[in-house]
Design an enzyme around this catalytic site. Structure first.
Site, PDB file in Angstrom:
ATOM      1  N   TRP A  99      -5.342  25.373  40.850  1.00 11.09           N
ATOM      2  CA  TRP A  99      -6.448  25.402  41.816  1.00 11.09           C
ATOM      3  C   TRP A  99      -5.902  25.491  43.232  1.00 11.09           C
ATOM      4  CZ3 TRP A  99     -10.211  27.188  39.378  1.00 11.09           C
ATOM      5  CH2 TRP A  99     -10.548  26.738  38.091  1.00 11.09           C
ATOM      6  N   ASP A 166      -9.890  19.486  48.287  1.00 12.73           N
ATOM      7  CA  ASP A 166     -10.658  19.895  47.115  1.00 12.73           C
ATOM      8  C   ASP A 166     -10.750  18.654  46.226  1.00 12.73           C
ATOM      9  OD1 ASP A 166     -11.559  20.794  44.657  1.00 12.73           O
ATOM     10  OD2 ASP A 166     -10.050  22.373  44.426  1.00 12.73           O
ATOM     11  N   LYS A 190     -17.619  18.598  37.329  1.00 14.41           N
ATOM     12  CA  LYS A 190     -16.631  17.725  36.714  1.00 14.41           C
ATOM     13  C   LYS A 190     -17.150  16.285  36.692  1.00 14.41           C
ATOM     14  CE  LYS A 190     -14.028  21.373  36.650  1.00 14.41           C
ATOM     15  NZ  LYS A 190     -13.246  21.830  37.781  1.00 14.41           N
TER      16      LYS A 190
HETATM   17  C1  LIG Z   1     -12.725  23.184  38.270  1.00 13.11           C
HETATM   18  C2  LIG Z   1     -12.010  23.138  39.551  1.00 13.11           C
HETATM   19  C3  LIG Z   1     -12.152  24.141  40.524  1.00 13.11           C
HETATM   20  C4  LIG Z   1     -12.984  25.379  40.304  1.00 13.11           C
HETATM   21  O1  LIG Z   1     -14.313  25.099  40.461  1.00 13.11           O
HETATM   22  P1  LIG Z   1     -15.432  26.239  40.352  1.00 13.11           P
HETATM   23  O2  LIG Z   1     -16.658  25.456  40.750  1.00 13.11           O
HETATM   24  O3  LIG Z   1     -15.450  26.707  38.937  1.00 13.11           O
HETATM   25  O4  LIG Z   1     -15.101  27.324  41.294  1.00 13.11           O
HETATM   26  C5  LIG Z   1     -11.482  23.999  41.725  1.00 13.11           C
HETATM   27  N1  LIG Z   1     -10.722  22.931  41.961  1.00 13.11           N
HETATM   28  C6  LIG Z   1     -10.547  21.937  41.039  1.00 13.11           C
HETATM   29  C7  LIG Z   1      -9.685  20.764  41.385  1.00 13.11           C
HETATM   30  C8  LIG Z   1     -11.193  22.017  39.820  1.00 13.11           C
HETATM   31  O5  LIG Z   1     -11.040  21.038  38.910  1.00 13.11           O
END
Ligand SMILES: *Cc1c(COP(=O)(O)O)cnc(C)c1O
Length: 356
Positions: A99, A166, A190
């Site tokens: 990511w 993030d 998540k």
């Molecule tokens: C799942 C995830 C993403 C991607 O998220 P999307 O909403 O599918 O774009 C980005 N960063 C982390 C840490 C993730 O776990």
């Protein structure tokens, strides 16, 4: 049979949030219409998004000067929006997994992107330390929880440049000091709600400092000005997020959630560490409370498929590790009950009794 849902994302949600969403789909607050068929500009929906934002601010103790947005496009769109809105010349990133790499790739479109440290040489099984962040960077970007590798930054860094995070997979898993961040974002799917909504917490004074023209839809200021209603927001996911936030509050807030998360993670990590067969993949001081990754020791490698089958028969769902790590990954997000962790631990020890 009861399923123990260890999915990495989309993933388990509080039962009450699902039930209340189901009710709202049939009839929202007795208004005789479904949440699916009302205007996002109606007072009924307005109340929902306002409550969601208010709960978000309350639970994370978000200070004055910050805005909470609910957008579309996933965390992946934020990989682009963050640099486009906040990078002038130079930014810094910590590379802790796939990511983070995707975020770095987008930043490079806009200018000099310094990767201050990387854990790529050890398949991202640790969080790098002891690097320095260039003081002329417009911001420093971190991925607090590395969903695929099971590593996590569980402290709020002190940083001389604005800190961007993030937090897709660990938002609201612990109390945090939002004032240390310039911007925090993540997909809801998540730890917060269903897929389809992305949260952004942004300090307003960070915006309006870049020269490039920003497309209206990709300018945070558009969404701030319109209260996340510049265009039609993901109404149903926002409803479920609100219900999840209410559930967190009812349990005593993020401090209570963190306590439960620590208990759940300790239970599973202790089982892994005392096992003859299994071994954790992340370095101990970098271990995530949200995604717990483990494999079979070399002499038992050929038993991984058999364990998957054994666990499946006991109702375990979603414990297959990501293909880039292999083995197993148990995601122990906020909504996962402790009894599911107990069930997995028992499953591991029973398998070991039969096979080691
Ligand atoms: C799942 C995830 C993403 C991607 O998220 P999307 O909403 O599918 O774009 C980005 N960063 C982390 C840490 C993730 O776990």
């Amino acid at each position: 049979m009861k399923k123990h849902n260890f999915n990495a994302g989309p993933s388990i949600l509080p039962q009450i949030a699902i039930e209340n969403t189901a009710k709202a789909i049939l009839d929202l607050n007795g208004i005789g219409m479904s949440i699916l068929e009302i205007s996002h500009r109606s007072k009924d929906f307005q109340a929902i998004i306002e409550e969601a934002i208010a709960l978000f601010k309350e639970l994370l103790n978000i200070p004055e000067g910050y805005q909470v947005l609910f957008l579309g496009g996933g965390a992946s769109l934020q990989f682009h929006m963050v640099p486009s809105n906040m990078m002038n010349k130079k930014v810094a990133y910590l590379e802790t997994g796939v990511w983070a790499k995707k975020a770095i790739k987008e930043a490079k479109f806009f200018g000099e992107t310094v990767v201050v440290a990387s854990s790529a040489d050890k398949n991202f099984n640790f969080i790098p330390k002891g690097y320095s962040v260039p003081e002329d960077a417009d911001y420093f970007h971190i991925t607090t929880n590395n969903t695929i590798y099971g590593t996590e930054i569980r402290t709020d860094y002190d940083c001389k440049v604005p800190l961007v995070a993030d937090m897709s997979s660990d938002i609201l898993s612990r109390p945090m000091d939002v004032s240390k961040y310039a911007l925090i974002y993540g997909g809801a799917q998540k730890n917060l709600g269903p897929a389809g909504v992305t949260f952004v917490i942004v300090r307003e004074d960070m915006l309006g400092k870049v020269d490039r023209p920003l497309p209206t839809m990709l300018d945070y200021r558009t969404h701030i000005k319109e209260g996340s209603m510049f265009n039609t927001p993901p109404c149903l996911p926002i409803f479920t997020v609100k219900e999840t936030l209410k559930w967190i509050k009812s349990l005593g807030g993020v401090a209570a959630i963190e306590k439960m998360n620590i208990e759940k993670a300790n239970l599973l990590y202790n089982a892994i560490d005392s096992s003859k067969m299994f071994v954790g993949t992340a370095e101990k001081d970098s271990r995530s409370l949200m995604n717990i990754c483990f494999v079979m020791k070399d002499q038992y490698k050929d038993k991984e498929d058999a364990f998957m089958e054994f666990a499946k028969n006991r109702g375990m769902v979603g414990i297959k590790g990501h293909r880039s790590v292999g083995g197993f990954r148990a995601s122990t997000y906020n909504a996962l009950p402790k009894e599911s962790v107990h069930a997995l631990v028992e499953c591991m020890s029973d398998f070991e009794k039969e096979n080691a």
